[in-house]
Motif scaffolding. Structure first.
Motif, PDB file in Angstrom:
ATOM      1  N   TRP A  20      48.003  52.057  32.508  1.00  0.00           N
ATOM      2  CA  TRP A  20      48.623  52.380  33.780  1.00  0.00           C
ATOM      3  C   TRP A  20      50.130  52.462  33.604  1.00  0.00           C
ATOM      4  CZ3 TRP A  20      52.228  50.053  36.983  1.00  0.00           C
ATOM      5  CH2 TRP A  20      52.334  50.588  38.275  1.00  0.00           C
ATOM      6  N   THR A  21      50.742  53.451  34.195  1.00  0.00           N
ATOM      7  CA  THR A  21      52.198  53.590  34.204  1.00  0.00           C
ATOM      8  C   THR A  21      52.633  53.963  35.612  1.00  0.00           C
ATOM      9  OG1 THR A  21      52.044  55.916  33.567  1.00  0.00           O
ATOM     10  CG2 THR A  21      52.344  54.331  31.793  1.00  0.00           C
ATOM     11  N   VAL A  22      53.892  53.676  35.904  1.00  0.00           N
ATOM     12  CA  VAL A  22      54.443  53.990  37.212  1.00  0.00           C
ATOM     13  C   VAL A  22      54.650  55.492  37.303  1.00  0.00           C
ATOM     14  CG1 VAL A  22      56.411  53.620  38.737  1.00  0.00           C
ATOM     15  CG2 VAL A  22      55.595  51.767  37.310  1.00  0.00           C
ATOM     16  N   LYS A  23      54.276  56.056  38.441  1.00  0.00           N
ATOM     17  CA  LYS A  23      54.508  57.480  38.643  1.00  0.00           C
ATOM     18  C   LYS A  23      55.982  57.707  38.914  1.00  0.00           C
ATOM     19  CE  LYS A  23      49.977  58.366  40.655  1.00  0.00           C
ATOM     20  NZ  LYS A  23      49.248  58.812  41.841  1.00  0.00           N
ATOM     21  N   LYS A  24      56.545  58.708  38.288  1.00  0.00           N
ATOM     22  CA  LYS A  24      57.947  59.035  38.506  1.00  0.00           C
ATOM     23  C   LYS A  24      58.040  60.077  39.607  1.00  0.00           C
ATOM     24  CE  LYS A  24      59.598  57.791  33.991  1.00  0.00           C
ATOM     25  NZ  LYS A  24      60.485  58.110  32.893  1.00  0.00           N
ATOM     26  N   ILE A  25      58.876  59.752  40.592  1.00  0.00           N
ATOM     27  CA  ILE A  25      59.085  60.656  41.716  1.00  0.00           C
ATOM     28  C   ILE A  25      60.523  61.135  41.641  1.00  0.00           C
ATOM     29  CG2 ILE A  25      59.083  60.860  44.222  1.00  0.00           C
ATOM     30  CD1 ILE A  25      57.148  58.467  44.274  1.00  0.00           C
ATOM     31  N   SER A  26      60.732  62.402  41.760  1.00  0.00           N
ATOM     32  CA  SER A  26      62.099  62.911  41.685  1.00  0.00           C
ATOM     33  C   SER A  26      62.873  62.493  42.930  1.00  0.00           C
ATOM     34  CB  SER A  26      62.094  64.442  41.554  1.00  0.00           C
ATOM     35  OG  SER A  26      61.538  65.013  42.717  1.00  0.00           O
ATOM     36  N   ASN A  27      64.170  62.195  42.738  1.00  0.00           N
ATOM     37  CA  ASN A  27      65.036  61.783  43.833  1.00  0.00           C
ATOM     38  C   ASN A  27      66.281  62.662  43.787  1.00  0.00           C
ATOM     39  OD1 ASN A  27      66.601  60.553  45.733  1.00  0.00           O
ATOM     40  ND2 ASN A  27      66.657  58.552  44.741  1.00  0.00           N
ATOM     41  N   PRO A  28      66.335  63.650  44.640  1.00  0.00           N
ATOM     42  CA  PRO A  28      67.488  64.550  44.588  1.00  0.00           C
ATOM     43  C   PRO A  28      68.792  63.876  45.039  1.00  0.00           C
ATOM     44  CG  PRO A  28      66.012  65.166  46.387  1.00  0.00           C
ATOM     45  CD  PRO A  28      65.347  64.073  45.621  1.00  0.00           C
ATOM     46  N   ALA A  29      68.719  62.719  45.720  1.00  0.00           N
ATOM     47  CA  ALA A  29      69.923  62.039  46.192  1.00  0.00           C
ATOM     48  C   ALA A  29      70.456  61.024  45.174  1.00  0.00           C
ATOM     49  CB  ALA A  29      69.626  61.333  47.518  1.00  0.00           C
ATOM     50  N   TYR A  30      69.828  60.924  43.996  1.00  0.00           N
ATOM     51  CA  TYR A  30      70.241  59.951  42.981  1.00  0.00           C
ATOM     52  C   TYR A  30      71.632  60.290  42.456  1.00  0.00           C
ATOM     53  CZ  TYR A  30      70.161  57.143  38.734  1.00  0.00           C
ATOM     54  OH  TYR A  30      70.456  56.247  37.748  1.00  0.00           O
ATOM     55  N   LYS A  31      72.524  59.299  42.475  1.00  0.00           N
ATOM     56  CA  LYS A  31      73.908  59.511  42.061  1.00  0.00           C
ATOM     57  C   LYS A  31      74.256  58.746  40.788  1.00  0.00           C
ATOM     58  CE  LYS A  31      75.268  60.063  46.851  1.00  0.00           C
ATOM     59  NZ  LYS A  31      76.004  59.498  47.970  1.00  0.00           N
ATOM     60  N   GLY A  32      73.289  58.157  40.126  1.00  0.00           N
ATOM     61  CA  GLY A  32      73.544  57.403  38.905  1.00  0.00           C
ATOM     62  C   GLY A  32      73.432  55.906  39.149  1.00  0.00           C
ATOM     63  N   VAL A  33      73.781  55.124  38.116  1.00  0.00           N
ATOM     64  CA  VAL A  33      73.703  53.673  38.199  1.00  0.00           C
ATOM     65  C   VAL A  33      74.729  53.179  39.210  1.00  0.00           C
ATOM     66  CG1 VAL A  33      73.958  51.527  36.893  1.00  0.00           C
ATOM     67  CG2 VAL A  33      72.942  53.527  35.816  1.00  0.00           C
ATOM     68  N   TRP A  34      74.319  52.215  40.053  1.00  0.00           N
ATOM     69  CA  TRP A  34      75.191  51.718  41.102  1.00  0.00           C
ATOM     70  C   TRP A  34      76.337  50.912  40.513  1.00  0.00           C
ATOM     71  CZ3 TRP A  34      76.787  46.892  42.742  1.00  0.00           C
ATOM     72  CH2 TRP A  34      77.437  46.853  43.973  1.00  0.00           C
ATOM     73  N   GLU A  35      77.522  51.125  41.025  1.00  0.00           N
ATOM     74  CA  GLU A  35      78.698  50.341  40.653  1.00  0.00           C
ATOM     75  C   GLU A  35      79.396  49.894  41.922  1.00  0.00           C
ATOM     76  OE1 GLU A  35      81.325  52.467  38.131  1.00  0.00           O
ATOM     77  OE2 GLU A  35      79.867  52.731  36.533  1.00  0.00           O
ATOM     78  N   ALA A  36      79.985  48.694  41.869  1.00  0.00           N
ATOM     79  CA  ALA A  36      80.734  48.203  43.020  1.00  0.00           C
ATOM     80  C   ALA A  36      81.975  49.067  43.205  1.00  0.00           C
ATOM     81  CB  ALA A  36      81.125  46.745  42.811  1.00  0.00           C
ATOM     82  N   LYS A  37      82.340  49.285  44.451  1.00  0.00           N
ATOM     83  CA  LYS A  37      83.528  50.081  44.740  1.00  0.00           C
ATOM     84  C   LYS A  37      84.771  49.280  44.365  1.00  0.00           C
ATOM     85  CE  LYS A  37      81.498  52.696  48.509  1.00  0.00           C
ATOM     86  NZ  LYS A  37      81.587  53.061  49.914  1.00  0.00           N
ATOM     87  N   LYS A  38      85.712  49.945  43.773  1.00  0.00           N
ATOM     88  CA  LYS A  38      86.966  49.303  43.400  1.00  0.00           C
ATOM     89  C   LYS A  38      88.010  49.665  44.451  1.00  0.00           C
ATOM     90  CE  LYS A  38      85.858  49.236  38.548  1.00  0.00           C
ATOM     91  NZ  LYS A  38      86.185  49.674  37.210  1.00  0.00           N
ATOM     92  N   ILE A  39      88.550  48.629  45.058  1.00  0.00           N
ATOM     93  CA  ILE A  39      89.536  48.820  46.114  1.00  0.00           C
ATOM     94  C   ILE A  39      90.899  48.436  45.555  1.00  0.00           C
ATOM     95  CG2 ILE A  39      90.249  48.124  48.429  1.00  0.00           C
ATOM     96  CD1 ILE A  39      87.299  47.359  48.912  1.00  0.00           C
ATOM     97  N   ALA A  40      91.859  49.275  45.722  1.00  0.00           N
ATOM     98  CA  ALA A  40      93.202  48.999  45.215  1.00  0.00           C
ATOM     99  C   ALA A  40      93.809  47.821  45.961  1.00  0.00           C
ATOM    100  CB  ALA A  40      94.075  50.244  45.379  1.00  0.00           C
TER     101      ALA A  40
END
Length: 132
Positions: A20-40
């Motif tokens: 058994w493997t997880v089914k991969k579903i495409s995600n057109p809204a994927y923006k990459g690995v999440w990173e915390a926002k850097k605030i000046a």
């Protein structure tokens, strides 16, 4: 049990489709690995000497220990190698004296315990009496 250990019989499962493997579903809204926002932060100033103090009044140890009675002594905080080496030489000589005195005390206690232990001439500790 002459023919070895029992083994469960293997029966083919006609509904088995593989691992058994997880089914991969495409995600057109994927923006990459999440990173915390850097605030000046315009008020931030990097301070290389933030950790330096002119005088340490106290030092604390937050410890968790299983065996009680642990003593900490001969603590040194320095940034000079020569001072640390001088302290090390002093500590080693003191440590050797402490070890020999401790060994002498332990030997003395062992001798006292051995001398005060009751002599047991009866080699048979059983309270059982022979029955006829």
């Amino acid at each position: 049990e002459e023919d070895g250990e029992w083994e469960a019989p293997m029966i083919d499962n006609p509904e088995y489709k593989g691992d058994w493997t997880v089914k991969k579903i495409s995600n057109p809204a994927y923006k990459g690995v999440w990173e915390a926002k850097k605030i000046a932060n315009p008020e931030y100033v990097d301070d290389d000497e933030l950790y330096k103090f002119a005088d340490f009044g106290f030092i604390g140890f937050d410890l968790w220990q299983v065996k009680g009675g642990t003593i900490f002594d001969n603590v040194i905080i320095t940034d000079e190698v020569a001072e640390a080496d001088k302290f090390l030489a002093k500590w080693k000589s003191l440590s050797e004296v402490e070890k020999t005195k401790k060994k002498e005390e332990d030997d003395k206690k062992a001798e006292e315990a051995k001398a005060s232990a009751p002599k047991d001439d009866d080699k048979d500790d059983d309270d059982d009496e022979e029955e006829d």
